[in-house]
Structures are given as structure tokens and as C-alpha cells.
Design a protein around this motif. Structure first.
Motif, mmCIF file in Angstrom:
data_model
loop_
_atom_site.group_PDB
_atom_site.id
_atom_site.type_symbol
_atom_site.label_atom_id
_atom_site.label_comp_id
_atom_site.label_asym_id
_atom_site.label_seq_id
_atom_site.Cartn_x
_atom_site.Cartn_y
_atom_site.Cartn_z
ATOM 1 N N GLU A 1 33.347 33.777 42.718
ATOM 2 C CA GLU A 1 34.452 33.391 41.844
ATOM 3 C C GLU A 1 33.920 33.082 40.451
ATOM 4 N N GLY A 2 34.534 33.697 39.455
ATOM 5 C CA GLY A 2 34.132 33.450 38.080
ATOM 6 C C GLY A 2 34.305 34.684 37.231
ATOM 7 N N ALA A 3 34.028 34.544 35.937
ATOM 8 C CA ALA A 3 34.123 35.675 35.018
ATOM 9 C C ALA A 3 33.024 36.688 35.347
ATOM 10 N N PRO A 4 33.374 37.983 35.405
ATOM 11 C CA PRO A 4 32.387 38.993 35.830
ATOM 12 C C PRO A 4 31.088 38.962 35.032
ATOM 13 N N ALA A 5 31.166 38.911 33.706
ATOM 14 C CA ALA A 5 29.954 38.947 32.888
ATOM 15 C C ALA A 5 29.081 37.725 33.143
ATOM 16 N N ASP A 6 29.709 36.553 33.338
ATOM 17 C CA ASP A 6 28.947 35.333 33.597
ATOM 18 C C ASP A 6 28.231 35.414 34.944
#
Length: 333
Positions: free
Chosen positions: A264-269
Motif C-alpha cells: 500500500e502506498g504511492a507506486p514511485a515511493d
């Protein structure tokens, strides 16, 4: 029956794999050359080292000032490129790779923009390698203009090498970002092939973010986080098995170990975090983002700019130039 033409013969003759690397004497380009040499050795590929320069004439009082001698500049550039090639040939990160001593190295020195020269070379290359930044005018930028132009327009996979990614470390995984798009499938196929060459495994990473709906939740049906994770896990594993089967078909039934991770989270991060412990991060040039017409997606751009180590950007397979027909002036190194 008519005799085959020269173009027919060139097309029918398989060419060896070819890795192209851009150099400009900067530390970043040296790291790119080390990476490219190791990549060529593992592919059984030829290595073409590309360097360019621009002619800039300053006019003062109606007369040109400091007109360079093209032949002298070319000779100086060729000498510098050859010196870098000779120095990198003995680098431990290169010498340790099986087959590195057998890589056929050529150099190509020309006048003109480096970015366009590398993009032109990508038409019949298997891989283009560039440093994340070189000797450009804006030295503080995170991603140089040449690297940005290549990952956006090249017609083969491009590896952007950050200084920390000199060489290859074995047994660190190849990380691949997937989202179900055609570009991410192409990235996964390339990532599996790279992992097989490196003798390591593959981790396919897919991500999600739960929407924050600005409305009464009683009016919408929102899947739970567990339902989202299960759906992504199942879809990722189906794509992974399909890609592994395609890889086995062309590799004698063998494939690297591979698994799917849902985060879970922003793809780039998330991909940036995984890249810190990876031999290579592989991403598609664009995925299921909101702006589908972009040549380079926001996730691919963010990874190429900020992820540590080496980042490979893979475009969906384009129409390639006929093999064996492109003419390029090169010098054996």
C-alpha cells in the motif's frame, strides 16, 4: 527465381546483440560504461561506446572567434574515449564478469547532440545505458537532459545508472513494478531475462492506495483493503506465470525464482524503497496513469530520477529497424 538483394541478405543474417552506452568523461558516464560492459558480457553482446561534441562559434565584431578544428577535436575525443575504455576494461567490476574479456568494443565519435545520437542508435540496439547526469549545463539537476531524452524516446530498453550502481551485485533481486498494463508486462519480461542473466530472483511489486471518497460511503460500494490486496495478488501472479512461461519457452525450460508483493502506498515511493536493496529496478515507460498519452509516465520518470541504483525503463515493443541494415561509423576499441 531472382537473386536475393543485399537488403534481403542483411535482414536474413542474424546480428549479434548490441549494447550502446553514452560517455562524456563524467563520473556518471564511467559508471554507465562499467554497467554496460557487464551487461554486454552477460548477453554475449557487442558494446558500442558513443561520444559526441558540439561546435559552438562565438561572433565578436562580425568575426568568428575560436573556430575549432573539427579533425583535431575528433582526434582528441577519440583519444579520451579510448583511454576510458582501456581503463574500464581493467575495472574489477568488469573483470569479474564471465565473458567480459571477450566483449567486442567499438567507439563512435561524432558531432551533434548526444541525446539524438543515442536515440538513433537505439533503433537496432538491445539496450541503451546512460548515466543519470553528465556534463550538461545544469549540473545540479537530478536527471540530465540526455538521460531524460533517452528514457522518453529510445526504441529499446534504457538503463539509467546512478553512481551507486556501478557493476552488478549478485543475489540481490531484480525488482519490477507491475500494474496490469502492457508496458508493465514488457517490463516484467525484461526483468525476468535480466534476473536470469544475473543468477538472481525476481520480485514483482504492485501497489494500491485506498481512495478517500468525499461523499457518504453509504452511497458507494467500496472494496475493503483485503479485497483489493487479494485481487492485485491474483492478477499479479497470473501475469507473472504467463511471463515466466514465455521466458521458459526461449530458455530451455528454465526461469528464475519469482514472487509477487502487494504494498500500500504511492507506486514511485514503494518502488524507490525496494530499489535500495536491488540489483536492478525495472519499470514500464507508462502504465494506467490518468494521462495515457504521455510518452513517459510519472512513475517511470520518478524512478529514473530518484531511485537508487540502476533503473531500466522499458517501452512496449515498437516497430524496430530491420536488423543488419543500419549503417554506423564505429572504430574497434
Amino acid at each position: 527465381m531472382s537473386e536475393p538483394t543485399s537488403d534481403d541478405r542483411a535482414t536474413d543474417t542474424p546480428r549479434p546483440p548490441r549494447v550502446v552506452v553514452g560517455v562524456d568523461g563524467s563520473p556518471g558516464s564511467r559508471a554507465a560504461l562499467v554497467y554496460a560492459w557487464a551487461a554486454a558480457a552477460r548477453r554475449g553482446a557487442d558494446l558500442e561506446v558513443v561520444a559526441t561534441w558540439s561546435v559552438q562559434t562565438v561572433w565578436v565584431g562580425g568575426y568568428p572567434l575560436g573556430v575549432p578544428s573539427i579533425s583535431a577535436v575528433r582526434e582528441e575525443m577519440e583519444s579520451r574515449v579510448q583511454a576510458m575504455v582501456d581503463e574500464v576494461r581493467g575495472d574489477p567490476a568488469v573483470a569479474a564478469v564471465p565473458g567480459a574479456a571477450d566483449v567486442r568494443v567499438t567507439t563512435a565519435v561524432s558531432v551533434g547532440p548526444a541525446a539524438q545520437e543515442l536515440v538513433d542508435a537505439s533503433a537496432d540496439a538491445d539496450l541503451v545505458v546512460v548515466g543519470n547526469r553528465g556534463r550538461g549545463a545544469v549540473r545540479s539537476v537530478v536527471l540530465g537532459s540526455v538521460a531524460l531524452h533517452c528514457v522518453t524516446h529510445a526504441r529499446c530498453p534504457v538503463v539509467v545508472v546512478h553512481p551507486s550502481s556501478t557493476g552488478h551485485a549478485r543475489r540481490r533481486p531484480v525488482i519490477v513494478g507491475i500494474d496490469g498494463s502492457a508496458a508493465s508486462r514488457a517490463a516484467l519480461l525484461a526483468g525476468v531475462a535480466e534476473a536470469a542473466r544475473l543468477g538472481t530472483d525476481v520480485v514483482a511489486v504492485t501497489t494500491y492506495q485506498m481512495a478517500d471518497h468525499w461523499m457518504a460511503l453509504s452511497t458507494v460500494v467500496v472494496p475493503t483493503a483485503e479485497e483489493v490486496r487479494w485481487d492485485l495478488q491474483r492478477g499479479g501472479e497470473a501475469m507473472l506465470e504467463d511471463v515466466l512461461e514465455e521466458h521458459r519457452t526461449g530458455s530451455g525450460g528454465r526461469s528464475p525464482d519469482a514472487r509477487v508483493v502487494v504494498a500500500e502506498g504511492a507506486p514511485a515511493d514503494i518502488l524507490g524503497q525496494w530499489a535500495a536493496g536491488a540489483a536492478l529496478l525495472v519499470v514500464g515507460s507508462r502504465g494506467h496513469g490518468a494521462l495515457r498519452g504521455l510518452l513517459l509516465g510519472s512513475v517511470a520518470l520518478a524512478c529514473a530520477m530518484h531511485a537508487s541504483g540502476a533503473v531500466m525503463v522499458v517501452h512496449p515493443l515498437p516497430d524496430r529497424a530491420p536488423t543488419g541494415t543500419t549503417q554506423r561509423a564505429t572504430v574497434n576499441a
